[in-house]
Design an enzyme around this catalytic site. Structure first.
Site, PDB file in Angstrom:
ATOM      1  N   HIS A  44       3.912 -15.820  -3.440  1.00 53.52           N
ATOM      2  CA  HIS A  44       3.954 -15.891  -4.915  1.00 53.52           C
ATOM      3  C   HIS A  44       4.904 -16.940  -5.513  1.00 53.52           C
ATOM      4  O   HIS A  44       5.907 -16.606  -6.125  1.00 53.52           O
ATOM      5  CB  HIS A  44       4.264 -14.526  -5.511  1.00 53.52           C
ATOM      6  CG  HIS A  44       5.372 -13.740  -4.865  1.00 53.52           C
ATOM      7  ND1 HIS A  44       6.580 -14.277  -4.537  1.00 53.52           N
ATOM      8  CD2 HIS A  44       5.422 -12.434  -4.486  1.00 53.52           C
ATOM      9  CE1 HIS A  44       7.334 -13.345  -4.001  1.00 53.52           C
ATOM     10  NE2 HIS A  44       6.655 -12.229  -3.949  1.00 53.52           N
ATOM     11  N   ASP A  60      -0.089  -9.779  -4.646  1.00 47.67           N
ATOM     12  CA  ASP A  60       1.179  -9.027  -4.658  1.00 47.67           C
ATOM     13  C   ASP A  60       0.955  -7.670  -5.335  1.00 47.67           C
ATOM     14  O   ASP A  60       1.797  -7.202  -6.119  1.00 47.67           O
ATOM     15  CB  ASP A  60       2.297  -9.827  -5.343  1.00 47.67           C
ATOM     16  CG  ASP A  60       3.662  -9.165  -5.177  1.00 47.67           C
ATOM     17  OD1 ASP A  60       3.780  -8.238  -4.351  1.00 47.67           O
ATOM     18  OD2 ASP A  60       4.611  -9.576  -5.868  1.00 47.67           O
ATOM     19  N   LEU A  65       0.827  -1.215   0.000  1.00 45.36           N
ATOM     20  CA  LEU A  65       0.000   0.000   0.000  1.00 45.36           C
ATOM     21  C   LEU A  65       0.860   1.263   0.000  1.00 45.36           C
ATOM     22  O   LEU A  65       0.329   2.370  -0.066  1.00 45.36           O
ATOM     23  CB  LEU A  65      -0.970  -0.007   1.182  1.00 45.36           C
ATOM     24  CG  LEU A  65      -2.039  -1.105   1.123  1.00 45.36           C
ATOM     25  CD1 LEU A  65      -3.002  -0.998   2.289  1.00 45.36           C
ATOM     26  CD2 LEU A  65      -2.804  -1.082  -0.194  1.00 45.36           C
TER      27      LEU A  65
END
Ligand code: DOR
Length: 416
Positions: free
Chosen positions: A222, A295, A64
């Protein structure tokens, strides 16, 4: 005010529900789930006929950017974008400036979340100071301050002893160590070229071994290739507390579909060839891959409108995640919709040890996503609410659109 969601097809993997139900919300909490609810008194009715209703999505891996990189994203823009993608809970990585490596930075972030977020944001604390791999942080203090996990994110902790401490603390505190398992001693040697996949699986193998030694809790972020998945499969067969996630760009793309040297496709770990993509898809199908995580890595346009070598790593992915998962996994690969919903709701709730979310049940938070599975669209980054318009999916045709996102009974996104 009570809210009644009528006639939706409710998909709730935790209770094996896939049927028409009405849902009543009172005080931001789910109070009834029945085939047909009639109320005479003051109630706002939301008509969900023709739509599916799922628990609000949960993403355990977003960036963020606040504090420090507000020109890329803020908690406000990132959570508005997340709500548009159907998410009601996100966990944010600590690679901010300052990094989320102290009680003070976590406390400041929580204050900003309270002031500006439209959905729930859970901070992830750094394993080492400033994620530099040199000095350990106080993991227990970070968790007590409100962090939900620990991670050094893109700067994988290369010091084995530090990882041992992280795994010991994970067990003690019952939280996952989330690893971006890539050896940055290898990756940093490649600027103009895509780095080799050993960078990933060698670290996954090491992390699994250290997790085993310390009986820790490991969540591998990931996963992008077959060798890493083999190590995770062996760890699970061994009964270790190891889980993993796949990102939409890793299961939907390969280097025959996109140019691996296009700055918009530049991401850590890189998009690989079709064999590695197939391994990720088959890992999802078999249940080896536990969850889908985006992600979400927003970047300013200038950092992508440059050469491959100079471009930033990352894809702005939170607004397109469900569409891509539905189109690629459900429609093309014939993986069940219930499994995909489970990977975006109850499974991440379990990995994150989150309470009263991820399921549509009496007493749970009224976090819900209403979706039109028939809606077709073409991905157009200029419509993103995220500041990051950086996506390799521009122009892709997708199906399935989030129509409404409800967070604790409040509509935080509505298409109409
Ligand atoms: O491509 C990436 N970008 N991968 C990561 O893990 C980090 C992220 C970022 O922060 O931009």
């Amino acid at each position: 005010m009570k809210i009644l969601i009528k006639n939706g097809m409710v998909i709730n993997p935790k209770t094996n529900l896939h049927d028409k139900r009405d849902i009543l919300i009172e005080g931001g909490i789910i109070s009834r789930i029945e085939a047909c609810i009639h109320l005479e008194d003051d109630v706002e009715i939301m008509n969900a006929s023709g739509l599916i209703v799922t628990p609000g999505f949960i993403d355990l891996h977003v960036h963020l950017r606040e504090p420090g990189f507000e020109f890329k994203e803020t908690i406000e823009t990132g959570t508005l974008a997340a709500a548009k993608g159907g998410f009601t809970t996100v966990a944010c990585m600590p690679n901010t400036k300052p990094a989320l490596d102290s009680v003070e930075t976590i406390a400041n972030l929580i204050k900003r979340i309270e002031e500006t977020a439209v959905i729930s944001v859970l901070p992830i604390g750094a394993i080492t100071e400033n994620i530099q791999g040199e000095v350990l942080t106080d993991h227990e203090a970070l968790i007590k301050a409100g962090a939900m996990a620990i991670s050094d994110d893109g700067k994988t902790t290369m010091n084995d002893d530090f990882m041992r401490v992280a795994f010991e603390n994970a067990r003690k505190l019952d939280i996952p160590v989330i690893t971006h398992s890539e050896d940055h001693v290898i990756t940093s040697q490649y600027k103009e070229e895509v780095y080799p996949i050993e960078a990933e699986y060698k670290v996954v193998q090491r992390d699994v071994a250290l997790c085993k030694e310390k009986n820790g809790i490991l969540h591998v972020a990931h996963v992008s290739g077959s060798e890493a998945l083999k190590a995770i499969k062996a760890a699970k067969q061994d009964g270790l507390n190891v889980t993993c996630e796949a990102a939409p760009h890793h299961f939907a793309l390969n280097t025959s579909l996109i140019d691996g040297k296009d700055p918009y496709s530049k991401v850590n770990p890189p998009i690989r060839g079709v064999e590695e993509q197939r391994a990720v898809i088959e890992g999802i199908r078999s249940g080896l891959v536990d969850i889908i995580a985006t992600d979400h890595a927003p970047h300013e346009t200038a950092s992508k409108e440059t050469t491959y070598g100079n471009a930033s790593y990352g894809i702005s992915g939170i607004e397109t995640a469900f569409q891509i998962a539905y189109t690629e996994l459900v429609l093309k690969e014939k993986i069940s919709l219930d499994q995909v919903v489970s990977m975006m709701t109850i499974k991440p709730a379990e990995i994150g040890r989150l309470k009263n979310v991820g399921s549509i049940e009496y007493g749970y938070k009224a976090n819900l996503t209403l979706i039109d599975l028939e809606a077709e669209s073409v991905i157009e980054p200029s419509t993103f609410l995220s500041k990051g318009k950086n996506t390799p999916f521009k122009g892709f045709k997708v199906k399935g659109e989030v129509i409404k996102t409800i967070y604790q009974g409040k509509t935080v996104y509505s298409k109409i």
